[in-house]
Design a protein around this motif. Structure first.
Motif, mmCIF file in Angstrom:
data_model
loop_
_atom_site.group_PDB
_atom_site.id
_atom_site.type_symbol
_atom_site.label_atom_id
_atom_site.label_comp_id
_atom_site.label_asym_id
_atom_site.label_seq_id
_atom_site.Cartn_x
_atom_site.Cartn_y
_atom_site.Cartn_z
ATOM 1 N N SER A 120 7.073 15.379 2.290
ATOM 2 C CA SER A 120 8.532 13.535 2.230
ATOM 3 C C SER A 120 8.231 13.853 3.393
ATOM 4 N N CYS A 121 8.348 12.072 4.028
ATOM 5 C CA CYS A 121 7.724 11.803 4.898
ATOM 6 C C CYS A 121 9.273 12.677 5.962
ATOM 7 N N SER A 122 10.050 12.299 5.760
ATOM 8 C CA SER A 122 11.910 11.947 6.527
ATOM 9 C C SER A 122 12.045 14.194 6.356
ATOM 10 N N GLU B 205 3.066 18.861 14.728
ATOM 11 C CA GLU B 205 2.024 17.973 13.373
ATOM 12 C C GLU B 205 2.857 18.149 12.286
ATOM 13 N N GLU B 206 2.739 16.231 12.100
ATOM 14 C CA GLU B 206 3.356 16.871 10.328
ATOM 15 C C GLU B 206 2.835 17.429 10.029
ATOM 16 N N ILE B 207 2.858 17.822 8.640
ATOM 17 C CA ILE B 207 2.434 19.144 8.263
ATOM 18 C C ILE B 207 2.166 18.867 6.841
ATOM 19 N N SER C 169 -1.496 5.175 -3.763
ATOM 20 C CA SER C 169 -3.042 5.996 -3.583
ATOM 21 C C SER C 169 -4.003 5.823 -4.812
ATOM 22 N N GLU C 170 -5.172 6.080 -4.467
ATOM 23 C CA GLU C 170 -6.199 6.626 -5.309
ATOM 24 C C GLU C 170 -6.073 7.952 -5.915
ATOM 25 N N LEU C 171 -5.288 8.768 -4.865
ATOM 26 C CA LEU C 171 -4.617 10.049 -5.956
ATOM 27 C C LEU C 171 -3.395 10.162 -6.872
ATOM 28 N N GLU D 150 5.611 2.396 7.556
ATOM 29 C CA GLU D 150 6.261 3.560 6.845
ATOM 30 C C GLU D 150 5.617 4.810 6.935
ATOM 31 N N LEU D 151 5.529 5.213 8.149
ATOM 32 C CA LEU D 151 4.607 6.123 8.456
ATOM 33 C C LEU D 151 5.110 8.063 9.060
ATOM 34 N N GLY D 152 4.712 8.552 8.961
ATOM 35 C CA GLY D 152 4.812 10.008 9.172
ATOM 36 C C GLY D 152 6.369 10.274 10.111
ATOM 37 N N ILE E 63 0.925 -0.915 0.065
ATOM 38 C CA ILE E 63 0.127 0.018 -0.267
ATOM 39 C C ILE E 63 0.333 1.619 -0.283
ATOM 40 N N THR E 64 0.093 2.440 -1.143
ATOM 41 C CA THR E 64 0.921 3.505 -1.311
ATOM 42 C C THR E 64 0.493 4.852 -1.255
ATOM 43 N N PRO E 65 1.918 5.748 -0.605
ATOM 44 C CA PRO E 65 1.071 6.741 -0.609
ATOM 45 C C PRO E 65 1.194 7.533 -2.126
ATOM 46 N N TRP E 66 0.963 8.909 -2.116
ATOM 47 C CA TRP E 66 1.190 9.431 -3.357
ATOM 48 C C TRP E 66 2.113 10.249 -3.550
ATOM 49 N N ASN E 67 3.252 10.428 -2.207
ATOM 50 C CA ASN E 67 4.005 11.666 -2.333
ATOM 51 C C ASN E 67 4.896 11.762 -3.424
ATOM 52 N N GLY F 217 2.621 5.341 4.444
ATOM 53 C CA GLY F 217 1.703 6.555 4.230
ATOM 54 C C GLY F 217 1.685 6.964 5.716
ATOM 55 N N SER F 218 0.650 7.684 6.508
ATOM 56 C CA SER F 218 0.411 8.653 7.545
ATOM 57 C C SER F 218 0.161 7.307 8.520
ATOM 58 N N THR F 219 1.105 7.968 9.582
ATOM 59 C CA THR F 219 0.323 6.619 10.632
ATOM 60 C C THR F 219 -0.863 6.174 11.312
HETATM 61 P P1 NAD Z 1 -2.752 7.658 3.710
HETATM 62 O O1 NAD Z 1 -2.430 7.634 5.104
HETATM 63 O O2 NAD Z 1 -3.861 8.957 3.495
HETATM 64 O O3 NAD Z 1 -2.951 6.913 2.076
HETATM 65 C C1 NAD Z 1 -1.666 5.939 2.435
HETATM 66 C C2 NAD Z 1 -2.096 5.278 2.120
HETATM 67 O O4 NAD Z 1 -2.804 4.546 2.105
HETATM 68 C C3 NAD Z 1 -2.879 4.851 0.049
HETATM 69 O O5 NAD Z 1 -2.829 4.651 -0.620
HETATM 70 C C4 NAD Z 1 -4.272 5.161 1.002
HETATM 71 O O6 NAD Z 1 -5.557 4.747 0.540
HETATM 72 C C5 NAD Z 1 -4.134 4.201 1.721
HETATM 73 N N1 NAD Z 1 -5.148 3.771 3.031
HETATM 74 C C6 NAD Z 1 -5.175 5.000 3.919
HETATM 75 N N2 NAD Z 1 -6.511 4.450 4.571
HETATM 76 C C7 NAD Z 1 -6.524 3.221 4.805
HETATM 77 C C8 NAD Z 1 -6.819 2.045 5.168
HETATM 78 N N3 NAD Z 1 -7.592 2.091 7.004
HETATM 79 N N4 NAD Z 1 -6.779 0.537 4.880
HETATM 80 C C9 NAD Z 1 -5.292 0.553 3.926
HETATM 81 N N5 NAD Z 1 -5.435 1.726 3.826
HETATM 82 C C10 NAD Z 1 -5.381 2.760 3.792
HETATM 83 O O7 NAD Z 1 -0.958 8.534 3.129
HETATM 84 P P2 NAD Z 1 -0.787 9.362 2.085
HETATM 85 O O8 NAD Z 1 -1.227 10.973 2.186
HETATM 86 O O9 NAD Z 1 -0.950 8.931 0.453
HETATM 87 O O10 NAD Z 1 0.776 10.020 2.351
HETATM 88 C C11 NAD Z 1 1.111 11.069 2.970
HETATM 89 C C12 NAD Z 1 2.084 10.052 4.355
HETATM 90 O O11 NAD Z 1 2.913 9.399 3.969
HETATM 91 C C13 NAD Z 1 2.384 11.737 5.653
HETATM 92 O O12 NAD Z 1 2.080 11.112 6.645
HETATM 93 C C14 NAD Z 1 3.986 11.000 4.983
HETATM 94 O O13 NAD Z 1 4.907 11.003 6.057
HETATM 95 C C15 NAD Z 1 3.712 9.001 5.035
HETATM 96 N N6 NAD Z 1 5.205 9.040 4.257
HETATM 97 C C16 NAD Z 1 5.887 7.470 5.396
HETATM 98 C C17 NAD Z 1 6.591 7.609 4.290
HETATM 99 C C18 NAD Z 1 8.254 6.042 5.372
HETATM 100 O O14 NAD Z 1 9.167 6.191 4.434
HETATM 101 N N7 NAD Z 1 7.662 6.473 6.727
HETATM 102 C C19 NAD Z 1 7.115 7.976 3.285
HETATM 103 C C20 NAD Z 1 6.793 8.203 2.366
HETATM 104 C C21 NAD Z 1 5.333 9.316 2.921
#
Ligand code: NAD
Length: 490
Positions: free
Chosen positions: A289-291, A389-391, A183-185, A256-258, A154-158, A234-236
């Motif tokens: 960027s997360c970091s 807070e993570e902005i 990410s759907e975005l 791998e979170l915020g 499961i991956t994010p959009w950044n 993604g987010s925490t």
């Molecule tokens: P997000 O948490 O909104 O979404 C991340 C992914 O998780 C998306 O694919 C989303 O659809 C999925 N998701 C959301 N809710 C879910 C659920 N209930 N069950 C399963 N999957 C779910 O994050 P975002 O806005 O896409 O990305 C930004 C966040 O990602 C920031 O907090 C950033 O710090 C973090 N991030 C962390 C790292 C790292 O390596 N630690 C790297 C990049 C981004």
């Protein structure tokens, strides 16, 4: 307006598809989602979202493929990754266009950073597939590192492609099969990546992609009884939900979170170099960027000098149309992110932080699009929400300290622990401070990114490690075989 990348995906017939068992298929899910260009706020494409049934089909395909891929030779895995690497580089411009369009990265940044560093993860995974010691012997025991199984990714959009390759590369190198939910975005680069996997000749079922949102597709994947591991970036908030959904099936969860990473300036740092580089690092990818080192912790007596240097660094940034090669920074990625950044700037002002530059609203001349003003606050303290807070936007908090112990305490005064920076001429002193910071990756004097450096969080930044050897090991189970001795040991 027509976008070549959208036309490419439409011609490939994949915009309304999921990729399962080696082919593009219409999903069972009927929902559609618009892809919004953050620089115009206009929809530029529509994609199909899968549902839990599509997840079932994809997981079943991955399970079937696991039987053969898990026992395939290291050479075969390396050869596939080599072709994937080659195709990403060959299609680099398409990827750059996709990323720029879907999440607003300035095209020059997408070309010079987003795509090349993403390709690096595949290159490193390719090399590891051929060189990692999957079988070792210790004290008469054979230690076999085997692929963990079917992995939900499961991956994010950044950093959309980068986050995908950081997972798919090592998973396939390990012998796992995968179901990716990007990410759907940011689905365009993910669809292009699926096309690369197909064209590289990935055996049916080894790589599957189901577009969809978190609560439906992400949750179904996390809870699935036939998925052995989930890796989420993604987010925490999302990481916790994934872990909760995964718990009943006792699958491995790599999070791998915020982050809210500190940049600690020691008194002997080269401020004229370190401050502009710190601003650049904090605002890289428009702060998304997360970091990103978004807390600059500086000696109180140098505060005025730091403010001046930071303001000058911000003045040199060119925020504008991501399609222009003149722009160093585009918009933030979406409306929710724009609103979040505005809300946090408001909170900083309300809490009494001093605005050095930037502030609320869009930069002058940009009336439409999710453009935020690169903003530096000074005299921030750790009680303020902009320090905690993570902005995830272009907002830097400069926090003064009076003693080294206080500086380290400020650096660690966060629920996160992902990245950290230390600046100082005396390497011994910088190293000692690095040792005291509770974070998974520390850069001294802005040392450049390295694809072999394991990356991941302490505390609520997560528990997984990605990149390099440690990234590969996340996808391996350990089996001890007793009695399987070398002839000389028998
Ligand atoms: P997000 O948490 O909104 O979404 C991340 C992914 O998780 C998306 O694919 C989303 O659809 C999925 N998701 C959301 N809710 C879910 C659920 N209930 N069950 C399963 N999957 C779910 O994050 P975002 O806005 O896409 O990305 C930004 C966040 O990602 C920031 O907090 C950033 O710090 C973090 N991030 C962390 C790292 C790292 O390596 N630690 C790297 C990049 C981004």
């Amino acid at each position: 307006m027509n976008f070549p990348i959208v036309e490419h995906l439409a011609n490939a017939g994949c915009l309304d598809r999921v990729f399962i068992d080696g082919e593009w298929r219409l999903p069972v899910g009927r929902a559609r989602s618009a892809v919004i260009d953050p620089s115009t706020e206009q929809a530029v494409a529509e994609i199909a979202l899968g549902n839990a049934q599509d997840v079932d089909t994809a997981v079943a395909a991955a399970r079937r493929a696991f039987a053969t891929w898990s026992v395939s030779s290291a050479d075969r895995r390396a050869a596939l990754l080599d072709r994937v690497h080659g195709l990403i580089l060959e299609r680099a411009e398409l990827f750059a266009q996709a990323i720029s369009l879907e999440m607003g990265a300035a095209i020059s940044v997408a070309r010079s950073t987003q795509v090349p560093v993403a390709a690096e993860h595949i290159r490193v995974a390719r090399d590891l597939a051929g060189s990692y010691p999957f079988v070792t012997r210790r004290e008469g025991v054979a230690i076999v590192r085997e692929p963990i199984g079917v992995c939900g990714l499961i991956t994010p959009w950044n950093w959309p492609l980068y986050q995908i390759t950081a997972k798919v590369g090592p998973a396939l190198a390990a012998g796992c099969t995968v179901v990716l939910k990007p990410s759907e975005l940011s689905p365009l680069s993910a669809l292009l990546f699926a096309e690369v996997m197909r064209d590289a000749g990935a055996p049916a079922g080894v790589f599957n992609l189901v577009n969809g949102d978190g609560p439906d597709v992400g949750a179904a994947l996390s809870a699935h009884p036939d998925v052995d591991m989930i890796s989420i970036t993604g987010s925490t908030r999302a990481g916790v939900l994934v872990a909760q959904a995964a718990a009943p099936t006792v699958k491995r969860v790599a999070q791998e979170l915020g982050g809210k990473s500190p940049n600690l300036m020691l008194p002997d740092a080269d401020f004229a170099r370190a401050v502009p580089m710190g601003v650049a690092a904090a605002f890289r990818n428009v702060g998304q960027s997360c970091s990103a080192p978004t807390r600059m912790i500086v000696p109180r007596e140098r505060l005025a000098e730091v403010e001046q240097l930071a303001a000058a660094a911000v003045a040199a940034l060119v925020v504008g149309d991501p399609r222009s090669t003149q722009s160093t920074h585009g918009p933030v990625a979406n409306r929710a992110q724009f609103n979040r950044v505005q809300q946090m700037i408001e909170a900083g002002i309300a809490d009494g932080a001093r605005l050095v530059c930037g502030g609320l609203g869009r930069p002058p001349g940009l009336e439409r699009g999710f453009y935020a003003r690169p903003t530096v606050f000074s005299d921030v303290n750790t009680q303020m929400s902009i320090a905690q807070e993570e902005i995830f936007g272009p907002v830097l908090a400069v926090i003064p300290y009076d003693s080294l112990d206080e500086a380290v305490a400020i650096a660690n005064d966060t629920v996160y622990g992902l990245g950290a920076h230390v600046q100082g001429r005396d390497l011994g002193a910088a190293r000692a401070v690095a040792a005291r910071i509770r974070a998974g990756q520390v850069h001294i004097n802005h040392q450049a990114w390295n694809p072999h450096a394991p990356f991941g969080g302490y505390k609520r930044s997560g528990n997984g490690r990605e990149y390099g050897v440690e990234g590969l090991q996340e996808y391996l189970e350990t089996k001890a075989i007793l009695g399987d001795m070398n002839e000389e040991q028998a």
